[in-house]
Design a protein around this motif. Structure first.
Motif, mmCIF file in Angstrom:
data_model
loop_
_atom_site.group_PDB
_atom_site.id
_atom_site.type_symbol
_atom_site.label_atom_id
_atom_site.label_comp_id
_atom_site.label_asym_id
_atom_site.label_seq_id
_atom_site.Cartn_x
_atom_site.Cartn_y
_atom_site.Cartn_z
ATOM 1 N N ARG A 116 0.965 -1.078 -0.065
ATOM 2 C CA ARG A 116 0.080 -0.079 0.114
ATOM 3 C C ARG A 116 0.884 1.252 0.043
ATOM 4 O O ARG A 116 0.408 2.229 -0.647
ATOM 5 C CB ARG A 116 -0.768 -0.108 1.112
ATOM 6 C CG ARG A 116 -1.925 -1.111 1.123
ATOM 7 C CD ARG A 116 -2.979 -1.053 2.306
ATOM 8 N NE ARG A 116 -3.994 -2.063 2.427
ATOM 9 C CZ ARG A 116 -3.947 -2.921 3.176
ATOM 10 N NH1 ARG A 116 -3.020 -3.199 4.150
ATOM 11 N NH2 ARG A 116 -4.912 -3.972 3.094
ATOM 12 N N GLN A 119 1.750 1.861 -3.516
ATOM 13 C CA GLN A 119 0.620 2.139 -4.310
ATOM 14 C C GLN A 119 0.366 3.808 -4.042
ATOM 15 O O GLN A 119 -0.005 4.545 -4.899
ATOM 16 C CB GLN A 119 -0.520 1.146 -3.995
ATOM 17 C CG GLN A 119 -0.569 -0.130 -4.507
ATOM 18 C CD GLN A 119 -1.766 -0.912 -4.275
ATOM 19 O OE1 GLN A 119 -2.294 -0.671 -2.944
ATOM 20 N NE2 GLN A 119 -1.958 -1.933 -4.919
ATOM 21 N N ARG A 130 4.381 1.674 -11.524
ATOM 22 C CA ARG A 130 3.242 0.530 -11.771
ATOM 23 C C ARG A 130 3.674 -0.676 -10.725
ATOM 24 O O ARG A 130 4.695 -0.993 -10.687
ATOM 25 C CB ARG A 130 3.373 0.059 -13.278
ATOM 26 C CG ARG A 130 3.075 0.905 -14.332
ATOM 27 C CD ARG A 130 2.100 1.868 -14.111
ATOM 28 N NE ARG A 130 0.852 1.476 -13.981
ATOM 29 C CZ ARG A 130 -0.119 1.448 -14.797
ATOM 30 N NH1 ARG A 130 -0.021 2.339 -16.047
ATOM 31 N NH2 ARG A 130 -1.322 0.771 -14.978
ATOM 32 N N ARG A 155 -6.109 -10.217 -2.917
ATOM 33 C CA ARG A 155 -7.359 -9.865 -3.280
ATOM 34 C C ARG A 155 -7.820 -8.424 -2.702
ATOM 35 O O ARG A 155 -8.170 -7.437 -3.306
ATOM 36 C CB ARG A 155 -8.610 -10.852 -2.815
ATOM 37 C CG ARG A 155 -9.874 -10.541 -3.566
ATOM 38 C CD ARG A 155 -10.950 -11.537 -3.260
ATOM 39 N NE ARG A 155 -10.703 -12.762 -3.360
ATOM 40 C CZ ARG A 155 -10.967 -13.489 -4.599
ATOM 41 N NH1 ARG A 155 -11.408 -12.885 -5.225
ATOM 42 N NH2 ARG A 155 -10.458 -14.883 -4.607
ATOM 43 N N SER A 156 -7.259 -8.001 -1.346
ATOM 44 C CA SER A 156 -7.533 -6.754 -0.720
ATOM 45 C C SER A 156 -6.870 -5.797 -1.325
ATOM 46 O O SER A 156 -7.208 -4.296 -1.076
ATOM 47 C CB SER A 156 -7.307 -6.836 0.681
ATOM 48 O OG SER A 156 -6.033 -7.098 0.827
ATOM 49 N N MET A 158 -5.941 -5.495 -4.569
ATOM 50 C CA MET A 158 -6.154 -5.602 -6.214
ATOM 51 C C MET A 158 -7.013 -4.445 -6.588
ATOM 52 O O MET A 158 -7.836 -3.552 -5.908
ATOM 53 C CB MET A 158 -6.811 -6.802 -6.670
ATOM 54 C CG MET A 158 -5.978 -8.144 -6.536
ATOM 55 S SD MET A 158 -6.928 -9.535 -7.088
ATOM 56 C CE MET A 158 -7.035 -9.405 -8.796
ATOM 57 N N GLY A 159 -6.915 -3.986 -8.132
ATOM 58 C CA GLY A 159 -7.718 -2.831 -8.370
ATOM 59 C C GLY A 159 -7.155 -1.607 -8.341
ATOM 60 O O GLY A 159 -7.758 -0.594 -8.683
ATOM 61 N N HIS A 160 -6.079 -1.319 -7.931
ATOM 62 C CA HIS A 160 -5.397 -0.001 -7.648
ATOM 63 C C HIS A 160 -5.012 0.473 -9.131
ATOM 64 O O HIS A 160 -4.489 -0.485 -10.035
ATOM 65 C CB HIS A 160 -3.981 -0.151 -6.681
ATOM 66 C CG HIS A 160 -3.621 1.153 -6.306
ATOM 67 N ND1 HIS A 160 -2.710 1.768 -7.159
ATOM 68 C CD2 HIS A 160 -4.039 2.101 -5.390
ATOM 69 C CE1 HIS A 160 -2.324 3.177 -6.485
ATOM 70 N NE2 HIS A 160 -3.330 3.081 -5.270
ATOM 71 N N ALA A 161 -5.045 1.772 -9.373
ATOM 72 C CA ALA A 161 -4.857 2.308 -10.415
ATOM 73 C C ALA A 161 -3.444 2.161 -11.003
ATOM 74 O O ALA A 161 -3.025 2.141 -12.243
ATOM 75 C CB ALA A 161 -4.854 4.114 -10.546
ATOM 76 N N GLY A 163 -1.791 -0.918 -10.561
ATOM 77 C CA GLY A 163 -1.643 -2.147 -10.950
ATOM 78 C C GLY A 163 -1.577 -2.605 -12.233
ATOM 79 O O GLY A 163 -2.204 -1.821 -13.038
ATOM 80 N N PHE A 189 -5.183 -14.510 -10.685
ATOM 81 C CA PHE A 189 -4.772 -13.497 -11.825
ATOM 82 C C PHE A 189 -4.627 -14.223 -13.142
ATOM 83 O O PHE A 189 -3.951 -13.900 -14.035
ATOM 84 C CB PHE A 189 -3.338 -13.087 -11.419
ATOM 85 C CG PHE A 189 -3.163 -12.152 -10.182
ATOM 86 C CD1 PHE A 189 -3.139 -10.774 -10.517
ATOM 87 C CD2 PHE A 189 -3.315 -12.584 -8.932
ATOM 88 C CE1 PHE A 189 -3.216 -10.011 -9.597
ATOM 89 C CE2 PHE A 189 -3.146 -11.641 -8.022
ATOM 90 C CZ PHE A 189 -3.089 -10.332 -8.055
ATOM 91 N N ALA A 192 -5.011 -11.919 -16.033
ATOM 92 C CA ALA A 192 -4.206 -10.781 -15.979
ATOM 93 C C ALA A 192 -2.684 -11.235 -16.247
ATOM 94 O O ALA A 192 -2.433 -12.130 -16.247
ATOM 95 C CB ALA A 192 -4.427 -10.279 -14.393
#
Length: 564
Positions: A116, A119, A130, A155-156, A158-161, A163, A189, A192
């Protein structure tokens, strides 16, 4: 008007562009043509090339060649020993506008909070960081790390800009033998991007690894190995870091034919090496010097990396692409004059205008207090496994030596370049201490200790004198981690790395100066390696053949098992 309409209007010249780059020549890496005319930029996006434009701001780049910003396709920013903000300030002026990082070093110390942190940092840097999600924390079950990250934990985050996908899957035996924990991460993944890490893997085992959907590989150390991996659908990332130097071995394979499927990465370079040689700009220049067509070198440094990682918005100076542009005064030597990252000219003023976030991972070194006796190597047989360093590689040899037992201890023998290596658990989990032997440092006296110790980042120390080893290791607890060189009961040099025991809070220039002092101190002990500290760090990574050591003992990586 919305952003879309504004871009189109500025592209047509119906209104002035936000920024116009004038006088330079665009080198198009798709058609290998040189295009004259202005480059028009709207916000962070290129909207026009090859025409005359009016602009609210105009930058004169007369006489310069414009190429796409460079993409470092695999690195761990922590191993640069500075924060992401200082890494940005250090290498973006050299043309690196995208860094695809795996924060598994800090994740092994403080877990998801480390991911985090990166991120959050990515929202503020000039370069586009990235952040891949770390796949192997810890790298194996043969070490004690500060954290463990399973599929549900990933999973918690995932989805960050920032990534793209899953970072290097180092536990390649877990993949090919279908370990349930490995399978859960791969399944998460499956649609992905997944980065690879499979040194020396070949044949049906490599088929199995690639069949898992793993698409990149940065561990190839020979042209033969890299060729097979290309043939099996993997993008090969040519690596040239402070320790791992594979460029010369792989350069013959990089051609106009293969350049679309080969990229560049550092994995990793410290500020001293960056100051002395450069970063990706150094790799480009060296490839060209060795005979690589310049077009192939620049494609590998930008467009090929963008395509490999699905970053369709960069890698070419063209309308609709991110305005990552490097202006060169010499193409063959890759002499960078100025850089634009996301439409922002890279200057001290731009760096000063960035946002900031507080550091994490303070006070992470919780090792036991050590004494000289902790470094004894108790054994009942003289036959001894020895880690053999291969300079310029993180691969090691599995050597054997006969070491006499004196008073229940197998002592270091600097005359034979056999010195003690020890790994001490520092996360406050169990206080494990493992000892062994290593050959290749040339150490004649004293000790070196570090908390940069891939990937678990316990304390690792080498030495000929147990008192100095204890002094150096204990000093690391006092300074929150880092590097220490000691001799005859005195600390000769040190570099505190208080952010998780991995990164300094000082400017990169200060870190660079400390590294120079540390290198001199190590040389005074007899060390012959150019980069002893990061070389030391990789001796504890049990996913790189052939022999390594963790806090649980010596590891035969070929058999993937502890041997003592």
């Amino acid at each position: 008007m919305g952003d879309l309409q504004t871009r189109i209007a500025q592209a047509r010249g119906d209104e002035p562009a936000d920024l116009v780059l004038r006088g330079g020549t665009v080198w198009d890496l798709v058609t290998d043509t040189r295009i004259t005319g202005d480059v028009a930029i709207c916000g962070e996006t290129i909207v026009g090339i090859g025409a005359d434009y009016d602009g609210r701001a105009i930058v004169d780049l007369s006489g310069l060649t414009l190429v796409p910003g460079f993409i470092d396709t695999h690195l761990h920013i922590e191993s640069s020993l500075v924060t992401p903000f200082e890494f940005d300030r250090c290498v973006t002026p050299l043309g690196v506008t995208t860094a695809i990082c795996d924060p598994h070093e800090i994740a092994n110390v403080i877990g998801l909070d480390g991911i985090r942190y990166f991120q959050d940092a990515s929202r503020h840097t000039l370069m586009d960081i990235r952040v891949q999600l770390s796949s192997c924390v810890p790298s194996t079950d043969m070490e004690t790390a500060g954290a463990r990250i399973e599929a549900e934990d990933l999973r918690s985050v995932m989805g960050h800009a920032s990534g793209i996908g899953l970072a290097e899957f180092m536990n390649y035996p877990g993949v090919i033998h279908r370990d349930p924990a490995a399978m859960a991460k791969l399944a998460l993944f499956e649609n992905a991007h997944i980065d690879g890490h499979c040194p020396l893997l070949t044949g049906r085992d490599l088929n199995a690894y690639a069949a898992a959907g793993i698409r990149t590989e940065h561990e190839a150390t020979s042209a033969q190995e890299a060729r097979e991996k290309l043939q099996k659908g993997m993008r090969v990332l040519i690596r040239e870091g402070s320790v791992s130097k594979d460029l010369h071995a792989l350069q013959p394979l990089l051609s106009l034919t293969t350049a679309a499927y080969m990229c560049l990465c550092t994995d990793d370079r410290n500020p001293l090496d960056i100051a002395e040689e450069g970063h990706l700009n150094h790799m480009i220049a060296e490839l060209i010097r060795l005979g690589t067509p310049p077009l192939a070198a620049y494609r590998a440094a930008s467009l090929s990396g963008a395509e490999a990682f699905g970053l369709k918005d960069r890698g070419q100076i063209a309308p609709g692409r991110r305005a990552d542009i490097v202006a060169l005064s010499n193409v063959e030597s890759c002499v960078v004059e100025t850089v634009f990252a996301g439409g922002v000219r890279v200057t001290d003023t731009a760096f000063a205008a960035r946002g900031a976030i507080p550091p994490v991972g303070r006070n992470s070194v919780r090792a036991p207090r050590l004494s000289a006796s902790d470094f004894r190597s108790t054994a009942n047989r003289e036959a001894t496994d020895v880690i053999g360093i291969i300079e310029g590689k993180i691969l090691t040899d599995h050597l054997h030596a006969t070491v006499p037992i004196v008073d229940g201890d197998k002592r270091p023998d600097p005359d034979r370049d056999l010195v003690r290596i020890a790994v001490i658990e520092r996360h406050g989990k169990n206080g494990n201490i493992a000892t062994g032997f290593v050959r290749g440092f040339g150490l004649k006296a004293g000790a070196i200790a570090s908390t940069v110790c891939h990937d678990h980042h316990n304390i690792v120390s080498i030495g000929t004198d147990y008192d100095d080893m204890a002094l150096a290791a204990n000093r690391l607890s006092e300074i929150e981690g880092g590097f220490v060189v000691a001799r005859d009961g005195q600390v000769l040099a040190e570099l505190p790395l208080p952010v998780a025991g991995l990164m300094s809070l000082a400017p990169f220039e200060a870190v660079r100066a400390s590294l120079a002092t540390l290198r001199q101190a190590a040389t005074s002990l007899g060390v012959t390696l150019n980069e002893p500290f990061l070389q030391l760090a990789f001796l504890a990574l049990p996913v790189i053949p052939a022999l390594k050591i963790t806090d649980r003992g010596m590891v035969d990586v070929t058999r993937f098992e502890l041997i003592g």
